[in-house]
Write a protein that holds these residues in place. Structure first.
Motif, PDB file in Angstrom:
ATOM      1  N   LEU A  13       1.393  -6.764  -3.319  1.00  0.00           N
ATOM      2  CA  LEU A  13      -0.038  -6.477  -2.767  1.00  0.00           C
ATOM      3  C   LEU A  13       0.042  -7.857  -1.366  1.00  0.00           C
ATOM      4  CD1 LEU A  13      -2.367  -5.546  -5.406  1.00  0.00           C
ATOM      5  CD2 LEU A  13      -1.843  -4.296  -3.325  1.00  0.00           C
ATOM      6  N   VAL A  15      -2.541  -7.692   1.608  1.00  0.00           N
ATOM      7  CA  VAL A  15      -3.943  -7.517   1.277  1.00  0.00           C
ATOM      8  C   VAL A  15      -4.283  -8.825   0.316  1.00  0.00           C
ATOM      9  CG1 VAL A  15      -5.239  -6.426  -0.881  1.00  0.00           C
ATOM     10  CG2 VAL A  15      -3.807  -5.180   0.791  1.00  0.00           C
ATOM     11  N   PRO A  17      -4.417  -4.157   6.644  1.00  0.00           N
ATOM     12  CA  PRO A  17      -4.520  -4.463   5.075  1.00  0.00           C
ATOM     13  C   PRO A  17      -5.075  -6.028   5.096  1.00  0.00           C
ATOM     14  CG  PRO A  17      -2.485  -3.525   5.672  1.00  0.00           C
ATOM     15  CD  PRO A  17      -3.391  -3.877   6.892  1.00  0.00           C
ATOM     16  N   LEU A  65       2.147  -6.954   1.446  1.00  0.00           N
ATOM     17  CA  LEU A  65       1.530  -5.793   2.317  1.00  0.00           C
ATOM     18  C   LEU A  65       0.342  -6.576   3.174  1.00  0.00           C
ATOM     19  CD1 LEU A  65       1.155  -2.998   2.775  1.00  0.00           C
ATOM     20  CD2 LEU A  65      -0.386  -2.917   1.040  1.00  0.00           C
ATOM     21  N   ALA A  83      -0.926   1.156   0.427  1.00  0.00           N
ATOM     22  CA  ALA A  83      -0.432   1.174   1.497  1.00  0.00           C
ATOM     23  C   ALA A  83      -0.536   2.544   2.400  1.00  0.00           C
ATOM     24  CB  ALA A  83       0.955   0.946   1.643  1.00  0.00           C
ATOM     25  N   LEU A 124      -4.539   2.660   3.190  1.00  0.00           N
ATOM     26  CA  LEU A 124      -4.881   1.919   4.485  1.00  0.00           C
ATOM     27  C   LEU A 124      -4.104   2.560   5.737  1.00  0.00           C
ATOM     28  CD1 LEU A 124      -4.289  -1.518   2.818  1.00  0.00           C
ATOM     29  CD2 LEU A 124      -6.430  -0.543   3.375  1.00  0.00           C
TER      30      LEU A 124
END
Length: 464
Positions: A341, A346, A315, A344, A305, A308
């Motif tokens: 993930l 992703v 993401p 987030l 995080a 990115l």
């Protein structure tokens, strides 16, 4: 004495001499009794110490020293060949990490019990340490040793009911066979260990030691040392291969690939040096060159995080590939990281789906958005021996689970056409573009239309 009790004045010198003699004999008898008791205690203690020196405290099985002496004795008999089977419990570390050492000890104890029940009376099972065990198979040639390995796999591979719950475990078995004058006990055990290690690098459950396995292991360990130096010198390059929409060939995103120009071995792909990186414990550092985190890192999500945000990357433009075995056999910690993930933003995809251990019942539990169809399956789509069964099955499975599918290794127009007909929406391979450095990719993107690539290998519903 009884007759003259209370009248000590009547005892003469002869009586006193008799008493002294009697007392001396009594003292010796008492001393001998204590000595015999002490000797018995020493003997018992000696046996206890010997047992401890030759046995594993947790499982009660013979230990490495016991095994080594037994193998040496067997080879010394000089009657036929002897085999050693080296066994490794594949999921032990994840059990320890997830449920603690008590669960790990429980698993090892149950494993040892099953192993003891799977061997012949004349054979010897031993725990070598950690999650590694071995079996001495007496009077066994290669065929008999392989049969023994299969018998043990049948007894050991499967589900273990532990206090923390059911745990599915797989076993890797290395086999080495030798005879008197051919090898030593230490070498025979080492050869079985090398064979077991080669099993872990393949999709087999067992393998028989051959001389070239030793050379391969030596070469891989040297490659690991070279890789450590290359990482320090930042000699690992990052290349990018386009992932396209099969409908029109437009770029949908790029797969990030590690490449290494080795000083003596030449140009190496990640597949060439990843096994060496895993053995040398360099995967985290290697991952930082390609991406500042990887799935084994406890701080994966936080680190990713931050990266990115630092680079100003959405993401949703990132998809992380995980191996099939890493997903299906991974620890609960890995599952938590995967879910974080997804939270987030992703994406996650399973690389080379269909080549590892699969549990379709568990696949739906994981926050996966796509599956990657491996090149060997794509290769079989065209030609005289064309077979599209595997590709079709993966596409049907992905569709039923709401997942996208990406075909890898597309090299011929006929393959791309057949994939389109089967319903595959994304693909990559030399037909569309070879992996290239960032500067070449930038030139390629400038040649594209106004549309910019967006990495969105997600279910159709997410793209509509």
């Amino acid at each position: 004495v009884g007759e003259r009790a209370g009248d000590v004045s009547t005892f003469g010198d002869a009586d006193l001499e008799l008493f002294e003699t009697f007392a001396g004999h009594a003292s010796i008898l008492l001393e001998n009794g204590r000595l015999e008791h002490s000797l018995a205690q020493v003997t018992q203690l000696k046996e206890q110490l010997r047992h401890q020196a030759y046995h594993d405290a947790l499982t009660g099985l013979p230990n490495r020293l016991h095994l080594l002496e037994a193998v040496e004795q067997e080879l010394g008999r000089g009657t036929g060949s002897t085999a050693v089977l080296y066994l490794d419990l594949d999921r032990f570390k994840s059990v320890n990490d997830t449920w603690g050492h008590s669960a790990g000890d429980e698993l090892l104890t149950e494993f040892a019990r099953r192993l003891s029940g799977a061997i012949r009376a004349q054979d010897l099972a031993a725990r070598l340490g950690g999650d590694e065990f071995a079996v001495l198979v007496r009077d066994a040639d290669s065929e008999a040793a392989i049969a023994a390995a299969r018998r043990m796999l049948e007894a050991l591979d499967g589900t273990y009911a532990l206090g923390c719950g059911d745990v599915a475990c797989h076993v890797s078995v290395g086999i080495a066979v030798g005879g008197v004058g051919e090898t030593s006990g230490e070498d025979l055990i080492r050869n079985a260990d090398i064979a077991m290690y080669s099993v872990k690098q393949s999709d087999r459950a067992y393998t028989l030691y051959e001389a070239e396995l030793h050379e391969k292991l030596r070469a891989q360990r040297q490659l690991g040392l070279d890789l450590e130096t290359a990482l320090e010198r930042r000699e690992i390059a990052v290349h990018f291969q386009p992932v396209v929409r099969l409908a029109d060939g437009e770029i949908e995103g790029f797969e990030v690939l590690a490449r290494w120009q080795h000083p003596t071995r030449g140009f190496l792909t990640a597949a060439d040096f990843l096994p060496a990186a895993e053995e040398a414990g360099l995967t985290v550092e290697l991952g930082r060159l390609v991406l500042p985190a990887e799935l084994a890192n406890e701080r994966l999500v936080d680190t990713l995080a931050e990266a990115l945000k630092g680079y100003g990357v959405n993401p949703g433009r990132l998809v992380i590939e995980v191996t099939e075995s890493g997903v299906i056999q991974g620890s609960d910690g890995a599952l938590v990281a995967m879910r974080r993930l997804r939270d987030l933003g992703v994406g996650l995809t399973i690389d080379d789906f269909g080549t590892g251990y699969s549990s379709l019942s568990r696949l739906a539990e994981f926050p996966i958005e796509s599956l990657k169809i491996p090149k060997p399956f794509v290769d079989k789509l065209v030609g005289e021996d064309a077979d599209e069964a595997f590709v079709d099955a993966i596409l049907r499975l992905s569709d039923s689970l709401g997942l996208a599918a990406v075909a890898e290794g597309i090299e011929h127009p006929a393959q791309a056409e057949r994939l389109r007909q089967l319903g595959c929406r994304f693909g990559q391979g030399y037909l569309f573009g070879r992996p290239a450095p960032a500067e070449e990719v930038e030139r390629l993107l400038y040649q594209e239309a106004a549309r910019r690539p967006h990495l969105s290998l997600v279910p159709l519903s997410r793209l509509a």
